[in-house]
Design an enzyme around this catalytic site. Sequence first.
Site, PDB file in Angstrom:
ATOM      1  CB  SER A   1     -30.346   3.082  -6.731  1.00 45.54           C
ATOM      2  OG  SER A   1     -30.348   2.304  -5.564  1.00 45.54           O
TER       3      SER A   1
ATOM      4  CG  ASP B   1     -24.581   2.058  -8.285  1.00 47.06           C
ATOM      5  OD1 ASP B   1     -25.655   2.561  -7.919  1.00 47.06           O
ATOM      6  OD2 ASP B   1     -23.473   2.522  -7.952  1.00 47.06           O
TER       7      ASP B   1
ATOM      8  CB  SER C   1     -25.670   3.720  -4.636  1.00 43.95           C
ATOM      9  OG  SER C   1     -26.063   4.074  -5.938  1.00 43.95           O
TER      10      SER C   1
END
Lengths: 374, 374, 374, 374
Positions: free
Chosen positions: B250, B290, B288
């Site tokens: 992230s 984002d 992740s």
Amino acid sequence: MALSARRPRAREAGLVLGTLSPGPHNAITDVAGVRVGHVTLIAGEGPLVPGRGPVRTGVTVILPHEGNLFRQKVPAGIFVLNGFGKCLGQEQIDELGVIESPIALTGTMNVGVVADGLVAHAIRTNPDVGITTSTVNPVVGECSDAYLNDMQGRHVRQEHVLEAIAAARPGPVAEGCVGAGTGMSLFGFKGGIGTASRRLPALLGGYTVGALVLGNFGRREQLTIAGVPVGRELAHWQPPVDPEPPETGSVMVILATDAPLLDRGLRRLARRAALGLARTGSIAGHGSGDYIIAFSTANRIPHDPNGLVLTLRHIVEDGALIDGLFQAAVEATEEAVINALFAATTMVGRDGHVRHALPLDETLAILQRAGVLR
Amino acid sequence: MALSARRPRAREAGLVLGTLSPGPHNAITDVAGVRVGHVTLIAGEGPLVPGRGPVRTGVTVILPHEGNLFRQKVPAGIFVLNGFGKCLGQEQIDELGVIESPIALTGTMNVGVVADGLVAHAIRTNPDVGITTSTVNPVVGECSDAYLNDMQGRHVRQEHVLEAIAAARPGPVAEGCVGAGTGMSLFGFKGGIGTASRRLPALLGGYTVGALVLGNFGRREQLTIAGVPVGRELAHWQPPVDPEPPETGSVMVILATDAPLLDRGLRRLARRAALGLARTGSIAGHGSGDYIIAFSTANRIPHDPNGLVLTLRHIVEDGALIDGLFQAAVEATEEAVINALFAATTMVGRDGHVRHALPLDETLAILQRAGVLR
Amino acid sequence: MALSARRPRAREAGLVLGTLSPGPHNAITDVAGVRVGHVTLIAGEGPLVPGRGPVRTGVTVILPHEGNLFRQKVPAGIFVLNGFGKCLGQEQIDELGVIESPIALTGTMNVGVVADGLVAHAIRTNPDVGITTSTVNPVVGECSDAYLNDMQGRHVRQEHVLEAIAAARPGPVAEGCVGAGTGMSLFGFKGGIGTASRRLPALLGGYTVGALVLGNFGRREQLTIAGVPVGRELAHWQPPVDPEPPETGSVMVILATDAPLLDRGLRRLARRAALGLARTGSIAGHGSGDYIIAFSTANRIPHDPNGLVLTLRHIVEDGALIDGLFQAAVEATEEAVINALFAATTMVGRDGHVRHALPLDETLAILQRAGVLR
Amino acid sequence: MALSARRPRAREAGLVLGTLSPGPHNAITDVAGVRVGHVTLIAGEGPLVPGRGPVRTGVTVILPHEGNLFRQKVPAGIFVLNGFGKCLGQEQIDELGVIESPIALTGTMNVGVVADGLVAHAIRTNPDVGITTSTVNPVVGECSDAYLNDMQGRHVRQEHVLEAIAAARPGPVAEGCVGAGTGMSLFGFKGGIGTASRRLPALLGGYTVGALVLGNFGRREQLTIAGVPVGRELAHWQPPVDPEPPETGSVMVILATDAPLLDRGLRRLARRAALGLARTGSIAGHGSGDYIIAFSTANRIPHDPNGLVLTLRHIVEDGALIDGLFQAAVEATEEAVINALFAATTMVGRDGHVRHALPLDETLAILQRAGVLR
């Protein structure tokens, strides 16, 4: 193609981008069944006579499989990085998650005619379209070839679309100044069509991701190859970039994969292509319509289904496989852009406008000095 | 902060990313009025006792201006590059195009408590909230600090949010293992908070774009600095990356600007930050989350307006200004990530898990050899 | 429940909305496995003492199946009709297409605490969350109960969330002033929780669509029942609507189905619920945060999968089945709103604010005159 | 037009939908500057000869103002209720928030040719398009006229587009079987073009919202007028609906307003039109591509701006004005659909297919009995 064939592809020149291995052709056609066809239109020279020429344009088509695509649709997803463009077909792809028409790429002002050409193709191959069955969703992407081409002439005609479809074939893909790429510019150099692919290891299913780009974006100083600011090092290369035309951009990326992804997974994949563009120096400039269309050949969605329920396959979205696919999309997109630059040759267009080919000797020397050539 | 202060920022070490100039602090706070506050929570060591510790977490807040943000909202836009995250506040930002609450960043499992802390702050500063006027839209972003921190303990409390807001100030911003960045990992090294800015030339209005990242993504081999594959060159640096925790990622990016952009323009700006992430090696991995949140301080949207119509300012979206802003967003994001890596120091967390600082000597030597250091 | 039980549900009163048949309970729980739990908080009366009371709020949870939802996720999709709200969890649902947490509904300012309660629940049922496996995506929707309740007090606590989950059960669902619906207003009358369902004929698979609404929107004059402008006919009913609080709205709709739809299909279904709201008179007013979350129980997405590829089922999106599901979503949503109105009883809240129950005798007389009662 | 003129508009027949007042023409042209033009193509009869006829199609254009739209763009926003359609232009509207081309409506398979016609128009009026300035973003919406028309013939040609633009005028708008509406079906009856408007009181700025619909959706039993299930009451009206063609739908709604809304506000407005469709019985069926395009004439965005910053006007998004605009969009859309039905006359098309006009006597009798006629 003869000219461009003399210029090596990036990998042939010793440039290895990323860490995954390409497929046998290092092309979108490494995804089994995918075919690419180009029609290149070059005619006339000298001053622009709007509606007459000179002509520097064309059409490129990508066919996901060898069957009747309208009858056997494939899952697809789109990501719009910068929607300053005139792509046709997005809403239905978003809504239904499939494509049912060849994807056609062309110059901006040809979109209407090319869409009509795809409709003509659908009618030929499916005589019931719009009579006893539904209509077709033509998918057309575009970039502006205004700098070299008589755009107002819309020189791509319906028959060129049909011709490009008829010419589509698997295997090696012509790159550079061909098809839709004929009149395109890339980082102030000559641009056009490029392609590349990545194949995952057998442990991750051995799936392939292929990319084909219609590259027409960027300013010279932004060009980055393998992380090296080649554009800045070529800042004083002569001649300088001709004054930029008012609309300086756009890129279409087509991603193909045989990994079983449905529309949501394909939208995720498409977003990663934007990261591949960034590796080449893209800032997704305001005037650049940047679109990525991804499709998968692993599921077929029948037009005339039996029963109430379909069985579909989808990858496990966790662990190494999905990240492998994402990495493959990034790398294949990056390399496809660089391949377009490597392949494209100098072209003189309307009003004597010149787009110079990327100077390969100088470029390779820069890359050599930076230590990134094998 | 003491430790991280001893490590140079990227630019201090001779690393110049991009071509635009940074603002005076090379920080998001170069946008006038923007303030940043951190509360860092470090306690305990040894084996994880879920709910008890060890604690390696915190909260970071970004305030767009010094006034009452609920009463004087600012335009904002969000881009979700990979929505595997638990960001709160997006829908209302999309719908109304403004933020009205400090932006808080924290560890994933603290989101609920931190949101409640922002509500508490709104009530303190606007006692009519939820009584005689509307409620507040708290904006919370997160990354997972699972590898080092007792996440289940949710050690950030309401008072820490209030404390971070009270601590927020303009000028230099502490980077690395502070605030929300305390327990974060970046490319297999220690990550956390980083910031940078770019200022456009006076001819383009002299506007500033600042970025602050909470960096917690990537695998070692992906790390790219100034185009150099530093991560691959550090592949055998000892010790190796500890086995990755199951959720490896992230990044939250906060972009601030004083250029007059409304929500649509800010969404466009936010998308460019993704390209900045790509320059550091990101492939936006599956795990992740984002997110990029962009705001502009140039228009204020009053909570208690008079009359029926507002007058707003918006940049001309054509020509060099918007591309300058886009480039600034790309470059500031890239440098903010690298600054996070440069600033963050080795941290030992729960169960003796270690995240090593990026080895600066080796890194700078690699960059030196590649010829990218000034 | 005692009071509301004395008021008939719409269908019991002879009001048949739409043409499809409901399931056995005419409730979201007609989708096998779906459970609903409420915790209702009512305490104090008289003047508002912010932070103390009076309390008129609660929490309602919807559980898609009886197993471990974090381990066996279900496909989901969201449609935001009007994003003036603070729903948590949307991005991850959009990105991954699943929900992995009970859906909790509550009053606006409780969102943070309720999210934290869902995290607590996830930790209890999955002790590895945030330690050796990923974190959880809590899904929380809200409406404002400001008119009756001491919102600033955030009286819903973590334990109430756990209690509501423990109380969740299949079968008949309490409606009206229960759970999250306790303090809500609907078309200027007392609102709250309502539910309904529709079952398709066997030829279309016999699938069920259930809706549960947290209804808190609209002005009296907008209320439409079975196409009859009941609100306008009740314009002069005494007493008049108390002056509207500053935030006048919101509705959360939860749709459940056992038809095999994945995320894209569920987003399509969710959009149809907006049409059901319109049938009750909604104009999706500016201040009304209108969200629809749809999930399907027909596919399970494992948290700990084996292998690389999942096999999923999805309806054929053509022909009568999908339109049947769409119609079911419209009708079930419409009836769920009307059921909320029929069930809710007059409530006196903070500062002596009163929300009157819909006057059933007058309403039924109006409907009788219009010829829409059976 | 002669025939349709003999049929009253809904309001002329005593049917008052909603509570706001219409503008002087009760048409989209009540927004000052807005013009509408139709070209209607009717030729041949008898069996379908694909590519030849019979022809029952046309094109309708909506021009936001009387100036050069490419040079003076207007803010716009789109909402896609059901994206099973082939609308062109959406991405650029989403990205840049403006339209710069007349909006053209036509039959589905004509989209390519009509887009090309809009390009031709842009070239005529702006000879620098695609040469020294950027290209144009043509906006084309469509519905399927397959049941009556030889769609494969794509009988709308470039010159028809130019002719429709030349014919565009303010004031009363021809409705029913005209322009793009020529071959359309609505709730199993003859459909086509309809329009209506609403004007807010002076206290709310006196702004107007106008709607124009190309109505081609729904099944007979769904038709709802003023809340009355007219379609069900006409279930046995003879003759029955001919067997439905395979693609049974779509609706395009164009909303115009002189209220100062930018793109985000216009997207919000557009979403409300979906609620107006719902009031007529729409369930947004799978096969119905349902799109709403909204624009505002209150701000002009120059193509050739001076300086770096524009000043724009935008309504205060709070209080009665925005809800008034939302209600106006709902009501105008609803009435425009009903006006299309009232105006359209029976048409015989290809293969002797007949779409009967809504039987007005029976319909008005039903409405009279239900007590909804004035």
